[in-house]
Scaffold this active site. Structure first.
Site, short mmCIF file in Angstrom:
data_model
loop_
_atom_site.label_atom_id
_atom_site.label_comp_id
_atom_site.label_asym_id
_atom_site.label_seq_id
_atom_site.Cartn_x
_atom_site.Cartn_y
_atom_site.Cartn_z
N GLY A 36 0.77 -1.24 0.00
CA GLY A 36 0.00 0.00 0.00
C GLY A 36 0.79 1.28 0.00
N ASP A 63 3.90 -9.84 -7.87
CA ASP A 63 2.94 -9.69 -6.78
C ASP A 63 1.65 -10.41 -7.15
OD1 ASP A 63 1.19 -8.91 -4.81
OD2 ASP A 63 1.72 -6.79 -4.89
N ASN A 273 6.60 8.17 -0.55
CA ASN A 273 5.35 8.55 -1.21
C ASN A 273 4.35 9.20 -0.26
OD1 ASN A 273 5.50 8.01 -3.99
ND2 ASN A 273 5.20 5.81 -3.67
N CYS A 287 -4.58 17.69 8.53
CA CYS A 287 -3.47 17.85 7.59
C CYS A 287 -2.22 18.33 8.32
CB CYS A 287 -3.84 18.84 6.49
SG CYS A 287 -5.25 18.32 5.48
#
Length: 343
Positions: A36, A63, A273, A287
């Site tokens: 993920g 995968d 990421n 945030c």
């Protein structure tokens, strides 16, 4: 490490994957990390960038959750197929689980002499094979290599399974060499008896004899040994770690790097990421809290991996699916993302 510009200081590595494009000797590139975190997006994007500087690129998914087809919006299977819109970039999806039965059942059935042929060893040899830890990954990877070796690609990118499976996957050369050596040793000890038993039961499928099978197994062992040597050559192989700025992902990344080092597999690139870059006057409390947490782990990454190329990628508002979005994402792997505001 700032991602707002390519840093020219000799003591700091560029926050991009440009080094992989410049290293023309690379033949095998593995992309892996915790589930993920964006492995497939990163591997697809890296393959796109490589296709701009290499004659031929093959992207392979090992995968079981195969996402290449979803990423490109195009169906891929066990055979390499050109990706729509590219004339030098191909992809294939192979499940590294559960192919050992097919390999054994099909060995020698069509009379060919390829390195994987001749594995119709009967129930006794199947039981022996299944008793060897990791042999499923090993045999499956050997099948991948057989297909890859029959084609001609300048560089091969692997979109790997989540961390644990990938680490077992990369042990396959050693496991397979040991397994084949053990089978060879057993055949030396019990060869005459096996030949007698097999002869009484009508022999092996396809009219093969045990010596032919052992010869093919030795040929396969030599092929695996050569690939093993290439995997441990930093000029030919590297591993790109993909993570997000959270504790568990960073922990998995560190464990993976330690394991790769123990296997003598090069790794010097990390892609982080899903980073948040909230605006200066953003009132979103979640945030701000998440950005604070991410900064903490980014600082740890900076301290732990000062000799790595660390690429910082933003959290995007849309899924990265389809050629256009993958192209856009891939550009940020070589041209660092520049946020409007960065605290």
């Amino acid at each position: 490490m700032s991602s707002t510009a390519i840093i020219g200081d000799d003591d700091v590595l560029e926050p991009t994957l440009q080094c992989l494009l410049d290293q023309k000797t690379l033949r095998w590139i593995f992309v892996g990390g915790k589930g993920g975190v964006g492995k497939t997006t990163t591997s697809c994007s890296l393959a796109i960038q490589l296709s701009k500087v290499r004659k031929s690129v093959l992207l392979i998914s090992t995968d079981p959750a195969h996402n290449l087809s979803d990423a490109f919006g195009q169906k891929f299977g066990k055979e390499a197929r050109l990706i729509d819109g590219y004339d030098n970039l191909s992809a294939m999806e192979i499940d590294p689980n559960g192919s050992i039965q097919d390999l054994m059942a099909s060995g020698g059935a069509d009379g060919n002499d390829d390195a994987m042929g001749g594995f119709g060893l009967g129930g006794m040899m199947q039981d022996l094979a299944f008793s060897i830890p990791g042999v499923d990954e090993a045999m499956s990877f050997a099948e991948v290599l057989k297909q890859v070796k029959s084609l001609s690609y300048e560089v091969i990118v692997f979109d790997t399974a989540p961390t644990g499976h990938t680490l077992r996957f990369l042990q396959f050369p050693t496991v397979l060499e040991k397994a084949l050596s053990k089978l060879s040793q057993l055949s030396g000890q019990f060869g005459p008896m096996l030949n007698s038993v097999l002869g009484a039961r009508g022999g092996l499928p396809g009219g093969q004899n045990l010596d032919d099978i052992l010869s093919k197994m030795e040929s396969l062992r030599e092929t695996i040994a050569e690939v093993n040597s290439q995997f441990k050559d930093a000029d030919m192989t590297t591993f790109v770690c993909v993570c997000i700025a959270e504790f568990l992902s960073l922990y998995e990344t560190e464990r993976m790097i330690q394991e790769l080092t123990s296997y003598h597999i090069d790794t010097h690139c990390i892609v982080v990421n899903q980073l948040l870059f909230p605006g200066k006057d953003n009132a979103c409390q979640q945030c701000g809290a998440r950005r604070k947490m991410q900064k903490k782990y980014l600082n740890e990454i900076k301290d732990l991996y000062e000799d790595f190329n660390v690429v910082r990628m933003p959290l995007l508002v849309e899924e990265v699916r389809g050629r256009e979005k993958l192209e856009s994402f891939s550009d940020m792997l070589v041209h660092p993302f520049q946020p409007a505001h960065e605290d």
